[in-house]
Design a protein around this motif. Structure first.
Motif, PDB file in Angstrom:
ATOM      1  N   ASN A 436      69.620  50.121  50.811  1.00 24.02           N
ATOM      2  CA  ASN A 436      70.887  49.605  51.333  1.00 24.02           C
ATOM      3  C   ASN A 436      71.058  48.127  50.990  1.00 24.02           C
ATOM      4  O   ASN A 436      72.131  47.704  50.558  1.00 24.02           O
ATOM      5  N   LEU A 437      70.040  47.326  51.232  1.00 19.79           N
ATOM      6  CA  LEU A 437      70.006  45.927  50.797  1.00 19.79           C
ATOM      7  C   LEU A 437      68.785  45.799  49.888  1.00 19.79           C
ATOM      8  O   LEU A 437      67.661  45.696  50.365  1.00 19.79           O
ATOM      9  N   HIS A 438      68.991  45.838  48.589  1.00 14.18           N
ATOM     10  CA  HIS A 438      67.886  45.987  47.640  1.00 14.18           C
ATOM     11  C   HIS A 438      67.374  44.646  47.123  1.00 14.18           C
ATOM     12  O   HIS A 438      66.172  44.384  47.130  1.00 14.18           O
ATOM     13  N   ALA A 439      68.280  43.775  46.672  1.00  9.49           N
ATOM     14  CA  ALA A 439      67.865  42.503  46.083  1.00  9.49           C
ATOM     15  C   ALA A 439      68.971  41.482  46.253  1.00  9.49           C
ATOM     16  O   ALA A 439      70.100  41.824  46.641  1.00  9.49           O
ATOM     17  N   LYS A 440      68.646  40.238  45.975  1.00  5.85           N
ATOM     18  CA  LYS A 440      69.671  39.200  46.001  1.00  5.85           C
ATOM     19  C   LYS A 440      69.438  38.217  44.863  1.00  5.85           C
ATOM     20  O   LYS A 440      68.300  37.995  44.424  1.00  5.85           O
ATOM     21  N   ILE A 441      70.536  37.669  44.350  1.00  9.73           N
ATOM     22  CA  ILE A 441      70.506  36.614  43.338  1.00  9.73           C
ATOM     23  C   ILE A 441      71.174  35.399  43.957  1.00  9.73           C
ATOM     24  O   ILE A 441      72.261  35.511  44.536  1.00  9.73           O
ATOM     25  N   TYR A 442      70.519  34.253  43.840  1.00 12.89           N
ATOM     26  CA  TYR A 442      71.062  33.086  44.518  1.00 12.89           C
ATOM     27  C   TYR A 442      70.724  31.820  43.737  1.00 12.89           C
ATOM     28  O   TYR A 442      69.961  31.845  42.752  1.00 12.89           O
ATOM     29  N   ILE A 443      71.324  30.710  44.153  1.00 12.86           N
ATOM     30  CA  ILE A 443      71.169  29.444  43.465  1.00 12.86           C
ATOM     31  C   ILE A 443      70.216  28.550  44.244  1.00 12.86           C
ATOM     32  O   ILE A 443      70.373  28.376  45.448  1.00 12.86           O
ATOM     33  N   LYS A 444      69.211  28.009  43.560  1.00 16.72           N
ATOM     34  CA  LYS A 444      68.307  27.027  44.133  1.00 16.72           C
ATOM     35  C   LYS A 444      68.467  25.760  43.309  1.00 16.72           C
ATOM     36  O   LYS A 444      67.991  25.687  42.179  1.00 16.72           O
ATOM     37  N   GLU A 445      69.160  24.785  43.900  1.00  8.99           N
ATOM     38  CA  GLU A 445      69.534  23.579  43.170  1.00  8.99           C
ATOM     39  C   GLU A 445      70.355  23.982  41.955  1.00  8.99           C
ATOM     40  O   GLU A 445      71.497  24.364  42.082  1.00  8.99           O
ATOM     41  N   THR A 446      69.801  23.929  40.726  1.00 10.76           N
ATOM     42  CA  THR A 446      70.595  24.269  39.545  1.00 10.76           C
ATOM     43  C   THR A 446      70.095  25.521  38.838  1.00 10.76           C
ATOM     44  O   THR A 446      70.482  25.791  37.707  1.00 10.76           O
ATOM     45  N   VAL A 447      69.231  26.307  39.469  1.00 15.17           N
ATOM     46  CA  VAL A 447      68.630  27.473  38.840  1.00 15.17           C
ATOM     47  C   VAL A 447      69.017  28.733  39.597  1.00 15.17           C
ATOM     48  O   VAL A 447      69.013  28.762  40.825  1.00 15.17           O
ATOM     49  N   PHE A 448      69.337  29.798  38.863  1.00 15.16           N
ATOM     50  CA  PHE A 448      69.590  31.094  39.474  1.00 15.16           C
ATOM     51  C   PHE A 448      68.277  31.845  39.613  1.00 15.16           C
ATOM     52  O   PHE A 448      67.480  31.897  38.669  1.00 15.16           O
TER      53      PHE A 448
END
Length: 498
Positions: A436-448
């Motif tokens: 249902n909630l498998h993964a996430k992509i997010y921003i850390k400072e300037t890096v994905f």
């Protein structure tokens, strides 16, 4: 004088009706859950016919987290297509129910299954001479109906209390793969035949206390083909249990078996969903309760309920007892402990020095915690972040198969969650092995970065298991379970992924 008597006469006529209307309305809060720094409250204001009062406004609602005033953020009519509900159907297989009525029960539950929403899941438990998990939680309607079809009425006893314990165990587990809104539905006469061979012989009051503490509503359908003093008392106990858990009780002898199930389903679906938050509140997650206040037609209704806390979304550190402190205090003065810590620290310092030297000489292996984002952002083939505005980025997942290609995308600011549930930002609803909630992509400072959300079938980046957050680039191959996608991240204004 005549006008005075007329006004008095009409007031006396209207007063009883006003009094009855205000007394007949009932505020019921069947379920609350706290996750992602937000309280989700499922509630309804009902009349004497258990019909939902529709004209409720957000401005008429106040919420307290403990003793602090919280902020109501939004109010919507609940939809199972968005959040879903986890149902446990308890089916009495004892011969105290005739074959005709037993088949009516199965038909009524089959009709319920056919009406399950996209995000709903259900499990089936039978109880007779023993308690059996016939079907664990699934969203597959066909599997549920096949399991239900195979249940037979073949026992003389009724392990009713044991069935309640199993339902309680199933719904109090921290299981992120099932919807957090949960309910138990059963039709029985409420009598229990204890198992003399069982090592667990809890009294009803103990079981009831456990069920109430679980904060799951129980919807009890009372049915007795032949009334006896024992059955009458058992039905009364069922009614009290449903009230104490904020569920409902329906007498199937009055509404009929099919009518009782339909009315129960309508009552579960007819609720509002209130979202509220309180950033300044110091919440005791282990003893979290909230109070909702509703002003309606010059009357104030209120209800205080315990809150089910999604432990995956809260800090894991809690204050420990004085005894633990004393034990740890003496433990730290153990000479063997001090020597062990010295050895571990020496090894750790040597490893850090070696790792830094390796990174400076060879820029291939980099520990994520040592990443210099300022230096590496130009090496990653992803857009950089400068004062993000709403919808600054768009993510696109492209899956290639033998027949055709599938493409999904959505816009985001700083993070995007991916999963099968409609609670995700990017919904992959057609893939059964994706959580249902498998993964996430997010921003850390300037890096994905990409991170797995404790999924059942794991996340892979370019063939490697994602056990912790990893940098991700445009064109990388991401695998959720057995499903592979190419990932592309661009600025929202630029829709060209080529």
């Amino acid at each position: 004088m005549l006008n005075y008597f007329k006004r008095t006469f009409f007031a006396l006529i209207c007063l009883p009706s006003l009094f009855v209307d205000s007394q007949e309305l009932n505020l019921r809060v069947p379920y609350q859950i706290y996750e992602n720094s937000q309280l989700l409250t499922f509630f309804g204001l009902y009349n004497s016919d258990d019909e939902l009062i529709e004209n409720v406004d957000l401005d008429d609602i106040a919420v307290e987290f403990g003793s602090r005033i919280a902020r109501p953020n939004s109010l919507t009519k609940f939809s199972s297509e968005v959040y879903g509900t986890s149902y446990v159907f308890l089916i009495d297989t004892s011969k105290s129910i005739s074959t005709k009525n037993f088949n009516l029960i199965k038909e009524a539950i089959t009709e319920w299954i056919d009406k399950l929403g996209f995000a709903d899941m259900a499990a089936i438990v039978s109880f007779g001479d023993s308690v059996e998990l016939i079907q664990n939680f699934t969203f597959d309607k066909q599997s549920l109906k096949e399991s239900l079809k195979n249940i037979q009425r073949d026992s003389m006893n009724t392990r009713y209390f044991d069935a309640l314990l199993m339902a309680n165990s199933m719904l109090t587990k921290q299981n992120a793969d099932i919807p957090f809104r949960r309910a138990v539905i059963t039709l029985t006469d409420g009598l229990d035949d204890p198992d003399p061979s069982s090592e667990v012989n809890l009294k009803y009051e103990e079981i009831k206390s456990m069920i109430i503490d679980s904060m799951v509503p129980y919807y009890m359908i009372g049915f007795a083909e032949r009334s006896t003093p024992l059955k009458i008392q058992a039905i009364k106990d069922m009614k009290l249990l449903s009230t104490d858990t904020n569920g409902i009780f329906i007498n199937a002898n009055i509404y009929g078996i099919d009518g009782a199930f339909r009315q129960t389903q309508r009552n579960i679906d007819n609720v509002f969903l209130l979202k509220s938050s309180c950033r300044s509140c110091d919440i005791d997650y282990k003893n979290f309760s909230s109070t909702i206040y509703l002003d309606f037609e010059s009357n104030r209704y209120s209800s205080t309920q315990k809150v089910f806390v999604n432990e995956e979304q809260i800090p894991t550190s809690f204050p420990i007892s004085d005894n633990s402190n004393q034990y740890n205090y003496s433990f730290f003065y153990n000479p063997y402990f001090i020597v062990s810590i010295g050895i571990v620290l020496t090894i750790l310092v040597a490893w850090l020095l070696f790792s830094r030297r390796k990174v400076s000489s060879n820029n291939i292996e980099v520990e994520l915690n040592d990443v210099n984002y300022e230096q590496t952002r130009n090496d990653l083939n992803v857009p950089t972040l400068n004062n993000p505005d709403k919808h600054e980025f768009t993510i696109k997942l492209v899956q290639f198969s033998k027949k055709s290609s599938l493409s999904l995308e959505c816009n985001f600011t700083d993070k995007v969650t991916i999963g099968r549930s409609s609670r995700s930002d990017l919904v992959l609803s057609d893939f059964k092995d994706i959580s249902n909630l498998h993964a996430k992509i997010y921003i850390k400072e300037t890096v994905f970065l990409i991170d797995d959300l404790d999924s059942t079938n794991h996340t892979y980046l370019n063939g490697a298991l994602v056990s912790k957050r990893c940098p991700i680039e445009n064109g990388d191959l991401v695998k959720f379970g057995i499903n592979e996608f190419r990932v592309f991240i661009k600025r929202y204004e630029d829709l060209n992924y080529e």
